[in-house]
Scaffold this motif. Structure first.
Motif, PDB file in Angstrom:
ATOM      1  N   VAL A   1       0.757  -1.390  -0.144  1.00 48.12           N
ATOM      2  CA  VAL A   1      -0.006  -0.005  -0.172  1.00 48.12           C
ATOM      3  C   VAL A   1       0.869   1.291   0.030  1.00 48.12           C
ATOM      4  N   PHE A   2       1.996   1.339   0.764  1.00 49.12           N
ATOM      5  CA  PHE A   2       2.687   2.432   1.052  1.00 49.12           C
ATOM      6  C   PHE A   2       3.600   2.591  -0.352  1.00 49.12           C
ATOM      7  N   GLY A   3       4.045   1.540  -0.822  1.00 50.79           N
ATOM      8  CA  GLY A   3       4.839   1.615  -2.091  1.00 50.79           C
ATOM      9  C   GLY A   3       3.943   1.968  -3.157  1.00 50.79           C
TER      10      GLY A   3
ATOM     11  N   LEU B   1       2.645   7.894 -11.082  1.00 48.30           N
ATOM     12  CA  LEU B   1       2.306   6.965 -11.966  1.00 48.30           C
ATOM     13  C   LEU B   1       0.789   6.563 -12.036  1.00 48.30           C
ATOM     14  N   VAL B   2       0.495   5.674 -12.989  1.00 52.78           N
ATOM     15  CA  VAL B   2      -0.968   5.468 -12.955  1.00 52.78           C
ATOM     16  C   VAL B   2      -1.421   4.243 -12.226  1.00 52.78           C
ATOM     17  N   ILE B   3      -0.805   3.292 -12.413  1.00 50.02           N
ATOM     18  CA  ILE B   3      -1.265   1.865 -12.126  1.00 50.02           C
ATOM     19  C   ILE B   3      -0.819   1.735 -10.490  1.00 50.02           C
ATOM     20  N   PRO B   4       0.481   2.179 -10.102  1.00 48.72           N
ATOM     21  CA  PRO B   4       0.852   1.812  -8.778  1.00 48.72           C
ATOM     22  C   PRO B   4      -0.313   2.212  -7.547  1.00 48.72           C
ATOM     23  N   PRO B   5      -0.799   3.506  -7.674  1.00 48.03           N
ATOM     24  CA  PRO B   5      -1.978   4.121  -6.651  1.00 48.03           C
ATOM     25  C   PRO B   5      -3.228   3.269  -6.748  1.00 48.03           C
TER      26      PRO B   5
END
Length: 74
Positions: free
Chosen positions: A40-42, A49-53
């Motif tokens: 989650v924190f990563g 960026l779009v995908i990681p959040p």
């Protein structure tokens, strides 16, 4: 901890709302707490960026639901 829907699970789920993985830590599941917190924190750290959040938000929700539905097996 007691069974699913108990007061302890509700407290753990509320803890996860504010700090992902804290609910699992309250339940004594250290590895699950670390995995949820790191993912989650990563994901949130890579907000530009779009995908990681999106992945981070999905795992954040999963952590909350996992803490609320946790059952001990005897």
């Amino acid at each position: 901890m007691a069974d699913q829907g108990s007061g302890g699970n509700v407290i753990a789920a509320i803890c996860n709302i504010f700090f992902p993985g804290l609910g699992q830590l309250v339940q004594g599941r250290i590895l699950a707490a670390l995995v949820f917190a790191i993912i989650v924190f990563g994901g949130y750290a890579l907000w530009f960026l779009v995908i990681p959040p999106i992945i981070g938000a999905i795992f954040h929700l999963w952590a909350i639901i996992d803490a609320a539905r946790f059952r001990t097996y005897r």
